[in-house]
Design a protein around this motif. Structure first.
Motif, PDB file in Angstrom:
ATOM      1  N   ARG A 139      47.518  31.812  31.185  1.00  0.00           N
ATOM      2  CA  ARG A 139      46.138  32.099  31.561  1.00  0.00           C
ATOM      3  C   ARG A 139      45.779  31.530  32.915  1.00  0.00           C
ATOM      4  NH1 ARG A 139      43.549  33.452  26.717  1.00  0.00           N
ATOM      5  NH2 ARG A 139      41.519  33.349  27.680  1.00  0.00           N
ATOM      6  N   GLN A 140      46.665  30.729  33.480  1.00  0.00           N
ATOM      7  CA  GLN A 140      46.208  29.882  34.577  1.00  0.00           C
ATOM      8  C   GLN A 140      47.352  29.540  35.495  1.00  0.00           C
ATOM      9  OE1 GLN A 140      43.449  26.888  34.323  1.00  0.00           O
ATOM     10  NE2 GLN A 140      44.287  26.417  36.310  1.00  0.00           N
ATOM     11  N   LEU A 176      35.586  23.661  35.953  1.00  0.00           N
ATOM     12  CA  LEU A 176      35.668  23.909  37.389  1.00  0.00           C
ATOM     13  C   LEU A 176      36.998  23.416  37.946  1.00  0.00           C
ATOM     14  CD1 LEU A 176      33.820  24.810  39.895  1.00  0.00           C
ATOM     15  CD2 LEU A 176      33.860  22.371  40.390  1.00  0.00           C
ATOM     16  N   ALA A 234      39.919  23.196  36.414  1.00  0.00           N
ATOM     17  CA  ALA A 234      40.976  24.132  36.041  1.00  0.00           C
ATOM     18  C   ALA A 234      40.893  25.391  36.901  1.00  0.00           C
ATOM     19  CB  ALA A 234      40.847  24.498  34.565  1.00  0.00           C
ATOM     20  N   ALA A 235      39.685  25.926  37.041  1.00  0.00           N
ATOM     21  CA  ALA A 235      39.509  27.167  37.801  1.00  0.00           C
ATOM     22  C   ALA A 235      39.905  26.971  39.262  1.00  0.00           C
ATOM     23  CB  ALA A 235      38.063  27.650  37.698  1.00  0.00           C
ATOM     24  N   MET A 236      39.599  25.811  39.813  1.00  0.00           N
ATOM     25  CA  MET A 236      39.912  25.589  41.220  1.00  0.00           C
ATOM     26  C   MET A 236      41.408  25.347  41.444  1.00  0.00           C
ATOM     27  SD  MET A 236      37.379  26.408  42.934  1.00  0.00           S
ATOM     28  CE  MET A 236      37.972  25.967  44.587  1.00  0.00           C
ATOM     29  N   ASP A 259      43.659  26.875  39.692  1.00  0.00           N
ATOM     30  CA  ASP A 259      44.102  28.254  39.584  1.00  0.00           C
ATOM     31  C   ASP A 259      43.871  28.976  40.921  1.00  0.00           C
ATOM     32  OD1 ASP A 259      44.957  30.599  38.393  1.00  0.00           O
ATOM     33  OD2 ASP A 259      43.150  30.907  37.196  1.00  0.00           O
ATOM     34  N   TRP A 260      42.692  28.770  41.479  1.00  0.00           N
ATOM     35  CA  TRP A 260      42.332  29.340  42.780  1.00  0.00           C
ATOM     36  C   TRP A 260      43.279  28.827  43.867  1.00  0.00           C
ATOM     37  CZ3 TRP A 260      40.695  26.934  47.305  1.00  0.00           C
ATOM     38  CH2 TRP A 260      40.135  27.759  48.281  1.00  0.00           C
ATOM     39  N   GLU A 284      46.277  27.774  43.652  1.00  0.00           N
ATOM     40  CA  GLU A 284      47.612  28.381  43.551  1.00  0.00           C
ATOM     41  C   GLU A 284      47.606  29.745  44.237  1.00  0.00           C
ATOM     42  OE1 GLU A 284      50.767  30.813  42.448  1.00  0.00           O
ATOM     43  OE2 GLU A 284      48.784  31.225  41.603  1.00  0.00           O
ATOM     44  N   MET A 285      46.606  30.567  43.904  1.00  0.00           N
ATOM     45  CA  MET A 285      46.520  31.902  44.508  1.00  0.00           C
ATOM     46  C   MET A 285      46.361  31.782  46.026  1.00  0.00           C
ATOM     47  SD  MET A 285      43.894  35.010  43.536  1.00  0.00           S
ATOM     48  CE  MET A 285      42.362  34.189  43.997  1.00  0.00           C
ATOM     49  N   TRP A 298      46.687  38.634  54.685  1.00  0.00           N
ATOM     50  CA  TRP A 298      46.745  37.507  53.751  1.00  0.00           C
ATOM     51  C   TRP A 298      48.142  36.867  53.769  1.00  0.00           C
ATOM     52  CZ3 TRP A 298      43.282  34.997  50.576  1.00  0.00           C
ATOM     53  CH2 TRP A 298      43.819  34.206  49.571  1.00  0.00           C
ATOM     54  N   TYR A 316      34.572  31.819  32.363  1.00  0.00           N
ATOM     55  CA  TYR A 316      35.755  31.177  32.957  1.00  0.00           C
ATOM     56  C   TYR A 316      36.947  31.749  32.220  1.00  0.00           C
ATOM     57  CZ  TYR A 316      33.915  27.494  35.985  1.00  0.00           C
ATOM     58  OH  TYR A 316      33.363  26.805  37.016  1.00  0.00           O
ATOM     59  N   ASN A 370      39.959  30.991  32.409  1.00  0.00           N
ATOM     60  CA  ASN A 370      40.968  30.007  32.037  1.00  0.00           C
ATOM     61  C   ASN A 370      40.735  29.504  30.625  1.00  0.00           C
ATOM     62  OD1 ASN A 370      39.777  29.696  34.820  1.00  0.00           O
ATOM     63  ND2 ASN A 370      41.810  28.844  35.154  1.00  0.00           N
ATOM     64  N   GLY A 417      38.611  31.319  39.998  1.00  0.00           N
ATOM     65  CA  GLY A 417      39.935  31.178  39.414  1.00  0.00           C
ATOM     66  C   GLY A 417      41.011  31.796  40.267  1.00  0.00           C
ATOM     67  N   ARG A 446      44.813  35.836  37.596  1.00  0.00           N
ATOM     68  CA  ARG A 446      44.384  36.489  36.369  1.00  0.00           C
ATOM     69  C   ARG A 446      42.869  36.733  36.406  1.00  0.00           C
ATOM     70  NH1 ARG A 446      42.941  34.322  31.651  1.00  0.00           N
ATOM     71  NH2 ARG A 446      43.038  35.656  29.821  1.00  0.00           N
TER      72      ARG A 446
END
Lengths: 491, 491
Positions: free
Chosen positions: A159-160, A177, A179-181, A183-184, A186-187, A434, B394, B396, B429, B432
């Motif tokens: 998921r992440q 936040l 976890a989401a950041m 994840d962000w 990484e992208m 990108w 979220y 995640n 995120g 995903r």
């Protein structure tokens, strides 16, 4: 309150990033349980022994399980705890008896659920103090540190995404936040050194972690998301101690009245007035961000690039409109985009196409090739007329090649040898832009933003941090660090 | 000046978006030449006849070439011109004789290069007027309109993505920025209806295009990047005419003094005071954006969602910290995040987990599942206590599923049947989250932003546009349009 005083800032915090062995108390065979995912993540990340602790299992994920941490063999100095709240005091007591230095309590059900939970949290803290341990949490999502090989989180890899090693430490009071950041990040291609979800901060707080990060070689800058702190004095002292050596970018939620009300209802503790925090940040050289992405954007510039030693910005652009927008953004933030001297303009004119403009912004035009941009960058860097440079290539333009990142890396290395002038890039575009932007970051150590405004904000942070370093007398120390090597965005 | 007066706003502009046949004058066999790429792009996009014109070639890209547009068979009403500047007058004259209605002059070498070029541009314009034609450019990168099957640009498909059909028309005075933002829009998953690179605007200007777009069924909102306009009165009248029916978001470069100086040097025409433009935009109901991405963000919200009819925002969030940041962002922009009535709080309490907060922001917590978010959204939409809603899932979090976009689409359809309250989403995120966000946009017609601040800014735009529509008396008309159907972000 029988709780003994908090230990000195940073006491034993190292155990969270350099443990010898880790027990997972509440390790579970059920793949849906956090105690399962934490074990899975640690087994796949940590280079030392990991011990599942569960009195009702012999083997979990193919690893021998122990009924109690008391039975776990050496070495073990860190315990990650994911058991129901009422059981936490008992297992923490056992961890103390076993002689571990640190516990990460993932479990919720403490202060955040009301007075009974708060009493339970105090009880846990008493045990922590009794054994001289340190605790992260409770009610947190854990610790993630790629250079240490630690993923003590229950993040589901399906998921992440999780970033690789990099120069930014990230402390978050909000788990979601945080976890989401990650994840962000990484992208986005940004690496982190340490991530800590602070949870209820019953013991270890921002001040402890800052004190550790200040001397942490893996960390070049610190991103801090906070909703409120309890011990303002301790927090302030930690900020004061840290910013002369490592830049801190803070994002403080609860700026507006309604936001502060929402924060109070969310964290259960008084969030405090935004203005007070703002004043403390200003007085301690902390850079203030407005959004989570901006926090990382600025932390990245501060990690990778030397500070600006004045407020003069040079702009070299392929698109005239971008130069105008960048100039607007700079002036709004109190930076200057001065006209170049006639000497510098003459030098530029010799390099540029006849239709190009040698003024500041230098507009190499859409007919330019790589060398027009790069030679202009060199001239501007050597002019002594600006303190920071914004480079705006357009990768859609025919003359800007796939080799631009590589060529830029060479020029940056040469510039860095003679000058300590920061360079940032803004590149607007799609997938190809990108990809080339990420190449610039990894090859040249130059942060690339998707808008002129974000890139200029990064220069603004470098300017304010430089001003701060001058004031506290550590500018030279900091500049030297950036002369020695290009800092890598991720490994 | 022998040039006859400009025709009425919008005169014959339709030919650029609904041509019957297109001649490419300067079509080239050399793949490096714009005249080759334009032909290639038109052949691959246009559903009608495309004629290469080149006196020194018989066949180009497998198509029969004509020595002059005079020889081209019927139907031909549009010519795209990519020949050296000195030849442009002659080929435009021939286009006039052949009876075409519109020409797109890609060629540079006109006003932007100095007095001689300006004289040449005047000469071309005289010919345009003599034959009653319209001209886009010169010195532009062309026209792109997916619903019309028109890619009359020299964009290299290897270097640049192009968005599909969608509700946003985009007019850009900057070619480089225009190309880069189309590339960005493709990656972002935003479709466009019409894109025009205005170039030197010798003839067709923003006012002409706005007048056309006002009645253009393919267009739901208009994004406008301008550096300066020459005929302020004409521009203003076009804005006044358009905004009661179609929202316009403008980005004006040259805000600061230094920026205005840079703009003057870039466009060669006086950029005019930012404050004057700002005042005109305010007086004509145009929404002002600060960055190119924000321009698209706001245009997307205005295209997809009905306007807000008041300034009260309801927030439903999985992350408490995000709720706080969203509240901050709202209050800073003059929106309100009011406490809910006790009735609404009771209704929410019946839906939510015990640890959740039924206040505004509604914090469903990280333990929530899809239904906690969606049922709360329904209650808040039906409460009558807010004018717009920000939803913060979220992805995640374990309880938020892959089916969330589909489920949200259903709820949105139900809400829209009874209420005309706009909904926007913020989702922070990685990959995903990005994918699920695009699904929400295509399935539910709800724009998804990567930060709370951007989502709140979108609500702000919806609020200001709603206020404007009330003032000019077209709110009802606009609301009805959104009740009839969900507008799709791309096709």
């Amino acid at each position: 309150m029988t709780i003994v005083a908090k230990p000195p800032r940073g006491y034993k915090v190292e155990v969270f990033f350099k443990p010898k062995g880790i027990a997972v108390i509440g390790a579970s065979r059920d793949p849906e349980k956090p105690g399962h995912v934490i074990l899975y993540n640690l087994r796949n990340s940590f280079n030392g022994p990991v011990y599942p602790v569960n009195p009702r299992a012999d083997v979990i994920l193919g690893m021998k399980a122990y009924p109690s941490i008391l039975e776990v063999p050496d070495p073990v100095d860190l315990a990650v705890i994911a058991v129901p709240a009422p059981i936490v005091p008992r297992v923490v007591e056992e961890a103390g008896k076993r002689g571990v230095d640190g516990v990460i309590v993932i479990s919720g059900g403490f202060r955040e659920v009301g007075p009974e939970g708060a009493a339970l949290e105090r009880k846990v803290l008493e045990i922590i103090r009794k054994y001289g341990m340190r605790m992260i949490g409770p009610n947190c999502i854990g610790v993630y540190s790629p250079p240490a090989g630690i993923n003590a989180t229950f993040f589901d890899p399906q998921r992440q995404g999780l970033p690789g090693s990099g120069p930014i430490a990230f402390l978050s009071q909000s788990g979601a936040l945080g976890a989401a950041m990650l994840d962000w990040a990484e992208m986005r291609g940004i690496g982190v050194s340490r991530f800590v979800s602070l949870g209820n901060k019953a013991d270890v707080d921002e001040a402890d972690l800052l004190t550790y990060l200040k001397k942490d070689d893996a960390t070049q800058s610190i991103a801090l998301y906070i909703e409120g702190v309890e011990d303002g004095k301790r927090f302030r002292e930690a900020l004061e101690d840290t910013t002369p050596h490592k830049p801190i970018v803070a994002l403080k939620a609860g700026r507006s009245e309604a936001g502060a009300r929402a924060a109070a209802s969310h964290t259960g503790s008084l969030a405090g007035s935004y203005r007070v925090y703002e004043a403390v940040f200003r007085q301690t050289g902390v850079i203030l961000a407005n959004t989570p992405a901006e926090m990382f954007d600025l932390a990245m510039a501060l990690a990778l690039q030397p500070p600006m030693q004045g407020n003069r910005v040079g702009i070299v652009t392929v698109g005239g409109g971008s130069g105008v927008m960048a100039t607007d953004a700079a002036e709004v933030l109190g930076l200057r985009v001065p006209e170049f001297s006639s000497t510098t303009q003459s030098k530029l004119r010799r390099i540029l196409l006849p239709i190009a403009s040698p003024r500041n912004p230098v507009d190499v035009t859409g007919s330019a090739v790589d060398e027009h941009l790069l030679e202009s960058l060199r001239v501007v860097a050597e002019s002594g007329e600006v303190d920071g440079i914004l480079l705006i290539p357009y990768f859609n333009v025919r003359g800007i090649s796939e080799q631009f990142p590589e060529k830029l890396a060479k020029v940056i290395t040469e510039i860095r040898r003679k000058h300590t002038i920061p360079v940032v890039v803004s590149a607007t575009g799609g997938r190809r832009t990108w990809g080339l932007s990420r190449l610039i970051e990894t090859m040249a150590g130059v942060p690339v933003y998707t808008s002129e405004a974000a890139a200029v904000k990064a220069l603004w942070a470098l300017y304010h941090y430089g001003k701060w370093l001058k004031r506290v007398g550590t500018l030279e120390e900091h500049i030297k660090k950036h002369q020695v090597r290009l800092i890598e965005i991720r490994h």
